[in-house]
Structure formats: C-alpha cells, structure tokens
Design a protein around this motif. Sequence first.
Motif, PDB file in Angstrom:
ATOM      1  N   ALA A 164    -102.721 -25.727  34.675  1.00 19.56           N
ATOM      2  CA  ALA A 164    -101.352 -26.028  35.101  1.00 19.56           C
ATOM      3  C   ALA A 164    -101.248 -27.396  35.321  1.00 19.56           C
ATOM      4  O   ALA A 164    -100.381 -28.260  35.008  1.00 19.56           O
ATOM      5  N   HIS A 165    -102.292 -28.388  36.105  1.00 18.76           N
ATOM      6  CA  HIS A 165    -102.293 -29.572  36.230  1.00 18.76           C
ATOM      7  C   HIS A 165    -102.453 -30.402  35.126  1.00 18.76           C
ATOM      8  O   HIS A 165    -101.487 -31.348  34.984  1.00 18.76           O
ATOM      9  N   GLU A 166    -103.162 -30.015  33.902  1.00 18.82           N
ATOM     10  CA  GLU A 166    -103.370 -31.020  32.954  1.00 18.82           C
ATOM     11  C   GLU A 166    -102.078 -30.591  31.927  1.00 18.82           C
ATOM     12  O   GLU A 166    -101.947 -31.469  31.229  1.00 18.82           O
ATOM     13  N   PRO A 195     -98.336 -33.995  30.974  1.00 21.02           N
ATOM     14  CA  PRO A 195     -97.821 -34.533  29.786  1.00 21.02           C
ATOM     15  C   PRO A 195     -96.662 -33.723  29.562  1.00 21.02           C
ATOM     16  O   PRO A 195     -95.509 -34.306  28.914  1.00 21.02           O
ATOM     17  N   LEU A 196     -96.307 -32.771  29.971  1.00 21.45           N
ATOM     18  CA  LEU A 196     -95.197 -31.596  29.904  1.00 21.45           C
ATOM     19  C   LEU A 196     -93.975 -32.508  30.700  1.00 21.45           C
ATOM     20  O   LEU A 196     -92.803 -32.649  29.942  1.00 21.45           O
ATOM     21  N   SER A 197     -94.173 -33.205  31.671  1.00 23.04           N
ATOM     22  CA  SER A 197     -92.923 -33.878  32.441  1.00 23.04           C
ATOM     23  C   SER A 197     -92.443 -34.990  31.515  1.00 23.04           C
ATOM     24  O   SER A 197     -91.101 -35.030  31.330  1.00 23.04           O
ATOM     25  N   VAL A 220     -86.298 -27.795  23.137  1.00 23.60           N
ATOM     26  CA  VAL A 220     -85.892 -27.464  24.409  1.00 23.60           C
ATOM     27  C   VAL A 220     -86.376 -26.086  25.043  1.00 23.60           C
ATOM     28  O   VAL A 220     -87.076 -26.144  26.013  1.00 23.60           O
ATOM     29  N   VAL A 221     -85.977 -25.192  24.228  1.00 26.99           N
ATOM     30  CA  VAL A 221     -86.364 -23.964  24.847  1.00 26.99           C
ATOM     31  C   VAL A 221     -87.815 -23.554  24.921  1.00 26.99           C
ATOM     32  O   VAL A 221     -88.316 -22.975  25.715  1.00 26.99           O
ATOM     33  N   ILE A 260     -94.555 -21.056  31.889  1.00 24.61           N
ATOM     34  CA  ILE A 260     -96.099 -20.689  32.044  1.00 24.61           C
ATOM     35  C   ILE A 260     -96.589 -21.432  33.134  1.00 24.61           C
ATOM     36  O   ILE A 260     -97.500 -20.813  33.719  1.00 24.61           O
ATOM     37  N   VAL A 261     -96.351 -22.678  33.344  1.00 24.43           N
ATOM     38  CA  VAL A 261     -97.001 -23.616  34.125  1.00 24.43           C
ATOM     39  C   VAL A 261     -96.491 -23.330  35.587  1.00 24.43           C
ATOM     40  O   VAL A 261     -97.457 -22.926  36.452  1.00 24.43           O
ATOM     41  N   GLN A 262     -95.413 -22.815  35.798  1.00 24.99           N
ATOM     42  CA  GLN A 262     -94.860 -22.229  37.141  1.00 24.99           C
ATOM     43  C   GLN A 262     -95.754 -21.004  37.490  1.00 24.99           C
ATOM     44  O   GLN A 262     -96.008 -20.783  38.682  1.00 24.99           O
TER      45      GLN A 262
END
Length: 334
Positions: free
Chosen positions: A84-86, A90-92, A154-155, A163-165
């Motif tokens: 999740a951290h990794e 980059p996702l943000s 975007v979807v 998934i990260v959440q």
Amino acid sequence: MTEESTYKAAYERERAARKSAEGALEKKSLEIFVALQLLRDQTEKLRIQEKDIDERNEQLHATQVQLFQSEKMASLGIMAAGVAHEINNPLSFIRSNFETLRGYIDHYNSLLSLYQQADPLIPEAVQKTHRDTRQTLNIEFIQSDLAMMLTESVVGIERIVEIVQNLQAYNRQEDTEKNLAQINHSIEAALKMVKPRHQYRVDFRCQLSNDLPVLLCYPNNLTQVFINLLMNAAQATFIGVPRGKVTICSSVIDNQIVVSVADNGQGFSAEAKDKIFDPFYTTKAVGEGTGLGLTVVYDIVQAHQGSLAVESKVNEGSVFTLSIPIDGQLEGHH
C-alpha cells in the motif's frame, strides 16, 4: 442298615449337594451380575470420556484454525502495509497528472473548435489543406477516443485507489482507540457511499432496529465492513439477475448486535465458502476483485470479538451475518 435308611441317607446327600450347587450358582450369578454392572459403568465412563476427548479435539482444531488464520493475517498485514505504501506514493501524482491532463485536453479541444469556426475566414486553398490534414490525422476520431481513454484511465486509477484503501484497511492499527457509537450510523454511512454507484440496477432495502444500544467499537472500521459487504452483495447480482436486491438488517439477539446483508445474486459453492475469507481469494472475474474485501471484513469483526457467518446457494443468493457482543457496561445507553 436297612434299605429305607440307606435311601434316606442317599437322598439327604443328594439334597445337600443340590443345595450346595444352587448356593454356588446363586453366588456365581451374583458375581456375574456385579461384574456386568461394573462393566456397564466402565463402558459409560469410557463413552463419556470419549465424547469429552472428541469435544476437546474439536476445540483444539478450532483453536489451531484460528491461530493459523491470525498468523496468516499478521504476515499478510505486514506485506499489505508495504504494498500500500509503495503504490500510494506514485499513485497520488499519477492521479494528479491525469486530472491536469484532462484540463489540458479540454484547452486543446477548445482551440481546435476555434480553428473550425475560423475556417470560412481563411482562403479556400488553406481550408482544403486544413480539411485534408484533419482527415489524414483522423482528428475527430482522436478527439472522441482520447476522451474515452482518459475516462477509462481515471476509472482504472480509482480502482487502484480502492485496492490501496483495502490494503490499508486490512492493515489497520489494532491500537486505535474505541469509541461509543451506533452501528446503524455506520450502516447508513456505508449505504450513502455504495448506493449511488448501483442504484440504477440494484434495489437497496434497509431494515434497521431502533433499539440498538451504543457500542464501544471502531466505528470507521465497521463502516468499512458494511461498505465491503454491500459492494460484494451488489456485484453478486450483476450476472443472471434482471434487477438486483440487497437487504441489510440490524437487530439485537441474545445480547449481541446482529447485522445481516442478503442478496439475490449468483451465490457460490460449498468449496468457495471454505475459502471465501482467505486473503486474495475471489469468485469474481479477473480484474473485478482483489480478494481482500472479505478478509478485511473478517479481520475487523474478529477485532470486535465478533463472529461472521455466511449462507449461500448457487443462483439463489447469499446472506452474510455478523454478530458483535454488547459490553455489559453499555447496557441501558441508547
């Protein structure tokens, strides 16, 4: 000695022998009866001991399964935290860049539209070159396709965010302080988040008891539980059902708060039921599920000393029922 006295003596000896034999037989019968009674008692004791051993073996097996599940959750929790951290970092900025890119493309589209409006004002030869170039480069198709590609991207990003959440929820901190809360509020919050996504093809029904006591719990985590259960229930109706129906109920039964989520979806087999709470196991199609949703639910319910049961029949639907004990000190608070 006369014949009569001889007969009497023989008769007395026979009678004495018969009486002695009957006494010995009676004594032996009594001994056999006592032995049989002791055997029955010992057999009953052995049966009780065997039953007790079976029950202890079942308890031991259940404890071993629970310990195995806890160990599995702990190890995967460490892994989930790292993943999740990794992914989150980059996702943000990818998410931010796509939003900016959407704005840039809107500007380009506005500029192209302005060029089209200016066509009548430029010489015919330039107009023809402009039209030929647009046709060669297939600008109209690119404009429509680019908008669709951006939307799909975007979807996809939002899916990764989800998934990260889930990974973060799976690895939630156990030392989070509990608060007094109403479970119905968590259910209502979850419905507000899930219902808008599926309201055009799923009917959500809510039957909440007004008599629920407040509970010392992790309210946000319970909201996550109900979000996952409602999402799973709604998605289970996507195949083979003209219109989905999802019903969530709350009540108090035997000093426990009980919440059930039922759907009329595709259900799943007994084999799947045995694995349904395993991390990364999913009955959904590839790309439609992470296999972490129900693991998160199970983990959070366990943190509340609760239990989670599931009943499902293929093509008939499923019912997930969670039960959370009410703390005695909270009785009377509403």
